[in-house]
Design a protein around this motif. Structure first.
Motif, PDB file in Angstrom:
ATOM      1  N   GLN A 176      -0.149  -6.985   8.047  1.00 54.08           N
ATOM      2  CA  GLN A 176       1.218  -7.496   8.132  1.00 54.08           C
ATOM      3  C   GLN A 176       2.006  -7.150   6.864  1.00 54.08           C
ATOM      4  OE1 GLN A 176       1.680 -11.745   8.969  1.00 54.08           O
ATOM      5  NE2 GLN A 176       3.631 -11.751   7.895  1.00 54.08           N
ATOM      6  N   LEU A 177       1.391  -7.326   5.703  1.00 58.16           N
ATOM      7  CA  LEU A 177       2.057  -7.012   4.431  1.00 58.16           C
ATOM      8  C   LEU A 177       2.384  -5.529   4.331  1.00 58.16           C
ATOM      9  CD1 LEU A 177      -0.079  -9.310   2.130  1.00 58.16           C
ATOM     10  CD2 LEU A 177       2.379  -9.561   2.548  1.00 58.16           C
ATOM     11  N   PHE A 178       1.465  -4.684   4.800  1.00 57.67           N
ATOM     12  CA  PHE A 178       1.734  -3.239   4.819  1.00 57.67           C
ATOM     13  C   PHE A 178       2.974  -2.944   5.665  1.00 57.67           C
ATOM     14  CE2 PHE A 178      -2.952  -1.701   4.120  1.00 57.67           C
ATOM     15  CZ  PHE A 178      -2.841  -2.030   2.782  1.00 57.67           C
ATOM     16  N   LEU A 179       3.021  -3.545   6.841  1.00 52.66           N
ATOM     17  CA  LEU A 179       4.140  -3.320   7.745  1.00 52.66           C
ATOM     18  C   LEU A 179       5.444  -3.818   7.128  1.00 52.66           C
ATOM     19  CD1 LEU A 179       5.354  -2.564  10.490  1.00 52.66           C
ATOM     20  CD2 LEU A 179       4.655  -4.820  11.338  1.00 52.66           C
ATOM     21  N   GLU A 180       5.420  -5.003   6.558  1.00 57.56           N
ATOM     22  CA  GLU A 180       6.630  -5.576   5.968  1.00 57.56           C
ATOM     23  C   GLU A 180       7.194  -4.691   4.865  1.00 57.56           C
ATOM     24  OE1 GLU A 180       5.458 -10.298   6.587  1.00 57.56           O
ATOM     25  OE2 GLU A 180       5.552  -9.440   4.579  1.00 57.56           O
ATOM     26  N   GLU A 181       6.330  -4.222   3.977  1.00 60.74           N
ATOM     27  CA  GLU A 181       6.835  -3.416   2.865  1.00 60.74           C
ATOM     28  C   GLU A 181       7.414  -2.096   3.362  1.00 60.74           C
ATOM     29  OE1 GLU A 181       5.682  -1.889  -1.620  1.00 60.74           O
ATOM     30  OE2 GLU A 181       4.039  -2.433  -0.253  1.00 60.74           O
ATOM     31  N   LYS A 182       6.754  -1.520   4.358  1.00 61.29           N
ATOM     32  CA  LYS A 182       7.282  -0.258   4.883  1.00 61.29           C
ATOM     33  C   LYS A 182       8.648  -0.472   5.551  1.00 61.29           C
ATOM     34  CE  LYS A 182       6.255   3.982   7.223  1.00 61.29           C
ATOM     35  NZ  LYS A 182       5.279   4.841   7.900  1.00 61.29           N
ATOM     36  N   LEU A 183       8.781  -1.543   6.307  1.00 59.40           N
ATOM     37  CA  LEU A 183      10.071  -1.836   6.950  1.00 59.40           C
ATOM     38  C   LEU A 183      11.144  -2.122   5.908  1.00 59.40           C
ATOM     39  CD1 LEU A 183       8.949  -4.078   9.954  1.00 59.40           C
ATOM     40  CD2 LEU A 183       9.734  -1.704  10.050  1.00 59.40           C
ATOM     41  N   LEU A 184      10.777  -2.832   4.841  1.00 60.10           N
ATOM     42  CA  LEU A 184      11.738  -3.127   3.781  1.00 60.10           C
ATOM     43  C   LEU A 184      12.255  -1.845   3.132  1.00 60.10           C
ATOM     44  CD1 LEU A 184      13.138  -5.134   1.757  1.00 60.10           C
ATOM     45  CD2 LEU A 184      11.050  -4.941   0.366  1.00 60.10           C
ATOM     46  N   ARG A 185      11.337  -0.906   2.877  1.00 67.57           N
ATOM     47  CA  ARG A 185      11.689   0.255   2.057  1.00 67.57           C
ATOM     48  C   ARG A 185      12.094   1.494   2.850  1.00 67.57           C
ATOM     49  NH1 ARG A 185      10.635  -1.700  -2.826  1.00 67.57           N
ATOM     50  NH2 ARG A 185       8.845  -3.093  -3.119  1.00 67.57           N
ATOM     51  N   THR A 186      11.730   1.568   4.122  1.00 66.77           N
ATOM     52  CA  THR A 186      12.018   2.804   4.860  1.00 66.77           C
ATOM     53  C   THR A 186      12.899   2.609   6.089  1.00 66.77           C
ATOM     54  OG1 THR A 186      10.049   2.698   6.282  1.00 66.77           O
ATOM     55  CG2 THR A 186       9.784   3.742   4.120  1.00 66.77           C
TER      56      THR A 186
ATOM     57  N   PHE B  26       2.907  -7.567  -2.268  1.00 66.29           N
ATOM     58  CA  PHE B  26       3.952  -6.805  -2.961  1.00 66.29           C
ATOM     59  C   PHE B  26       5.120  -7.668  -3.417  1.00 66.29           C
ATOM     60  CE2 PHE B  26       5.322  -6.858   1.419  1.00 66.29           C
ATOM     61  CZ  PHE B  26       6.705  -6.873   1.368  1.00 66.29           C
ATOM     62  N   THR B  27       5.116  -8.947  -3.060  1.00 66.03           N
ATOM     63  CA  THR B  27       6.185  -9.851  -3.468  1.00 66.03           C
ATOM     64  C   THR B  27       5.670 -10.818  -4.535  1.00 66.03           C
ATOM     65  OG1 THR B  27       5.590 -11.354  -1.672  1.00 66.03           O
ATOM     66  CG2 THR B  27       7.339  -9.757  -1.214  1.00 66.03           C
ATOM     67  N   GLY B  28       6.604 -11.559  -5.148  1.00 63.00           N
ATOM     68  CA  GLY B  28       6.229 -12.544  -6.162  1.00 63.00           C
ATOM     69  C   GLY B  28       5.690 -13.803  -5.515  1.00 63.00           C
ATOM     70  N   GLY B  29       5.895 -14.932  -6.189  1.00 62.77           N
ATOM     71  CA  GLY B  29       5.497 -16.206  -5.595  1.00 62.77           C
ATOM     72  C   GLY B  29       4.076 -16.613  -5.932  1.00 62.77           C
TER      73      GLY B  29
ATOM     74  N   THR C 279       2.072  -1.315  -1.882  1.00 64.00           N
ATOM     75  CA  THR C 279       1.808  -2.014  -3.130  1.00 64.00           C
ATOM     76  C   THR C 279       0.766  -3.111  -2.932  1.00 64.00           C
ATOM     77  OG1 THR C 279       4.126  -1.630  -3.694  1.00 64.00           O
ATOM     78  CG2 THR C 279       2.933  -3.181  -5.075  1.00 64.00           C
ATOM     79  N   SER C 280       0.764  -3.750  -1.761  1.00 66.21           N
ATOM     80  CA  SER C 280      -0.228  -4.799  -1.491  1.00 66.21           C
ATOM     81  C   SER C 280      -1.627  -4.181  -1.449  1.00 66.21           C
ATOM     82  CB  SER C 280       0.057  -5.479  -0.150  1.00 66.21           C
ATOM     83  OG  SER C 280       1.330  -6.082  -0.153  1.00 66.21           O
ATOM     84  N   SER C 281      -2.613  -4.942  -1.888  1.00 66.50           N
ATOM     85  CA  SER C 281      -3.974  -4.388  -1.917  1.00 66.50           C
ATOM     86  C   SER C 281      -5.009  -5.496  -1.799  1.00 66.50           C
ATOM     87  CB  SER C 281      -4.206  -3.617  -3.228  1.00 66.50           C
ATOM     88  OG  SER C 281      -4.103  -4.495  -4.340  1.00 66.50           O
ATOM     89  N   LEU C 282      -6.169  -5.106  -1.293  1.00 65.95           N
ATOM     90  CA  LEU C 282      -7.329  -5.987  -1.237  1.00 65.95           C
ATOM     91  C   LEU C 282      -8.111  -5.809  -2.532  1.00 65.95           C
ATOM     92  CD1 LEU C 282      -9.172  -7.862   0.557  1.00 65.95           C
ATOM     93  CD2 LEU C 282     -10.378  -5.755   1.209  1.00 65.95           C
ATOM     94  N   LEU C 283      -8.328  -6.907  -3.276  1.00 69.09           N
ATOM     95  CA  LEU C 283      -9.085  -6.803  -4.520  1.00 69.09           C
ATOM     96  C   LEU C 283     -10.550  -6.522  -4.190  1.00 69.09           C
ATOM     97  CD1 LEU C 283      -6.450  -8.147  -5.556  1.00 69.09           C
ATOM     98  CD2 LEU C 283      -7.860  -9.420  -7.173  1.00 69.09           C
ATOM     99  N   THR C 284     -11.157  -5.656  -4.978  1.00 74.70           N
ATOM    100  CA  THR C 284     -12.557  -5.323  -4.753  1.00 74.70           C
ATOM    101  C   THR C 284     -13.451  -6.422  -5.329  1.00 74.70           C
ATOM    102  OG1 THR C 284     -12.788  -4.163  -6.870  1.00 74.70           O
ATOM    103  CG2 THR C 284     -12.021  -2.862  -4.959  1.00 74.70           C
ATOM    104  N   LYS C 285     -14.692  -6.424  -4.885  1.00 76.18           N
ATOM    105  CA  LYS C 285     -15.647  -7.396  -5.406  1.00 76.18           C
ATOM    106  C   LYS C 285     -15.823  -7.205  -6.914  1.00 76.18           C
ATOM    107  CE  LYS C 285     -19.108  -8.725  -2.837  1.00 76.18           C
ATOM    108  NZ  LYS C 285     -20.417  -8.813  -2.111  1.00 76.18           N
ATOM    109  N   GLN C 286     -15.780  -5.946  -7.370  1.00 79.29           N
ATOM    110  CA  GLN C 286     -15.926  -5.686  -8.803  1.00 79.29           C
ATOM    111  C   GLN C 286     -14.752  -6.252  -9.595  1.00 79.29           C
ATOM    112  OE1 GLN C 286     -18.782  -4.320 -10.204  1.00 79.29           O
ATOM    113  NE2 GLN C 286     -17.780  -5.197 -12.019  1.00 79.29           N
ATOM    114  N   GLU C 287     -13.546  -6.118  -9.048  1.00 80.49           N
ATOM    115  CA  GLU C 287     -12.377  -6.691  -9.721  1.00 80.49           C
ATOM    116  C   GLU C 287     -12.515  -8.209  -9.857  1.00 80.49           C
ATOM    117  OE1 GLU C 287      -8.401  -4.153  -8.802  1.00 80.49           O
ATOM    118  OE2 GLU C 287      -9.508  -4.766  -7.004  1.00 80.49           O
ATOM    119  N   LEU C 288     -13.018  -8.841  -8.807  1.00 80.71           N
ATOM    120  CA  LEU C 288     -13.199 -10.292  -8.847  1.00 80.71           C
ATOM    121  C   LEU C 288     -14.300 -10.685  -9.839  1.00 80.71           C
ATOM    122  CD1 LEU C 288     -12.913 -11.056  -5.025  1.00 80.71           C
ATOM    123  CD2 LEU C 288     -11.183 -11.490  -6.779  1.00 80.71           C
TER     124      LEU C 288
END
Length: 267
Positions: free
Chosen positions: A28-38, A83-86, A243-252
């Motif tokens: 959903q976040l991927f879709l939202e950002e693409k719709l916002l920007r393109t 990709f948003t604040g909050g 911009t949105s991303s899934l954090l990897t286990k290593q990052e956590l």
């Protein structure tokens, strides 16, 4: 048809409305950002729940400060940076997501700044929830009385903005234990823990009625045009860099290690 026809006669801007059920929140976040920007259209996206419980942090959120990382890693809870604040939320099948993506010129009187967008959204949802509970916009949250049921975030570009909300239709109490009490919290929270700070929308109105009343309220501002969720896939494909991303286990794990180090240094 009659309402849309009347809206067009009144010269209201067009808004595409697309509904999903159980769409994964990262998708959903991927879709939202693409719709916002393109896209140059106005959009309302309603996603009724997400199938996998997931933690979603704001763009600048730090996992070590916001999450109980030991429990998150043990239970393999997905952590997403949007990709948003909050602030930080945990979402699941009990969450209703409503996203508004608008051209700034199509919402007269709303300045492209978070406070102005929040105020306008508060009026829209005030119309949706008129006479239901003690609805208020408090700081950046939607509340009944002093209990939060909706968290908001925005992103603003030159000519467009997005305002998206996670509504707590229902929630699992045990999932709230993955979230720390944030250092920066709304004043009205008064250091209450999650169970005392939030409430369930299902105790106030039926799920389908909320979605119906939301689209009805938007018809005051837009001419709504339903879009089939299956046809929107074409908008979602292509080489857009999200911009949105899934954090990897290593990052956590690294975040957990750094939090242990900072505790050791401070003691």
């Amino acid at each position: 048809m009659g309402i849309v026809h009347e809206a067009r006669k009144l010269g209201l801007p067009l808004m595409n409305v697309v509904r999903f059920k159980g769409m994964p929140i990262l998708e959903q976040l991927f879709l939202e950002e693409k719709l916002l920007r393109t896209s140059s259209d106005n959009w309302c996206i309603v996603n009724d729940g997400t199938n996998t419980p997931s933690i979603v942090m704001g763009l600048s959120g730090k996992a070590s400060e916001l999450l109980e990382l030991g429990s998150v890693l043990r239970d393999e809870v997905p952590v997403i940076r949007r990709f948003t604040g909050g602030g930080t939320v945990i979402v699941d099948h009990g969450t209703i997501f409503v996203t508004l993506i608008c051209n700034k010129d199509d919402v007269p009187g709303v300045q492209p700044y978070p406070r102005s967008i929040m105020s306008w959204s508060g009026l829209v949802y005030g119309q949706v929830l008129r006479g239901i509970g003690d609805f208020q916009l408090r700081e950046n949250d939607y509340v009944f009385g002093d209990c939060k049921f909706g968290g908001n975030a925005q992103s603003i570009t030159k000519n467009r903005w997005i305002h998206h909300t996670s509504f707590l239709w229902d929630y699992e109490v045990k999932n709230m234990a993955y979230l720390k009490l944030p250092a920066r919290a709304p004043e009205y929270r008064s250091a209450r823990d999650h169970s005392e700070f939030i409430c369930r929308m299902k105790e106030y109105l039926p799920r389908s009625l909320f979605v119906e009343k939301t689209t009805k309220a938007l018809e005051t501002h837009f001419s709504l045009q339903p879009v089939n969720s299956e046809t929107i896939g074409a908008v979602h494909e292509g080489g857009f860099v999200h911009t949105s991303s899934l954090l990897t286990k290593q990052e956590l794990k690294d975040a957990l290690a750094s939090s242990h180090e900072s505790i050791a240094h401070s003691s």
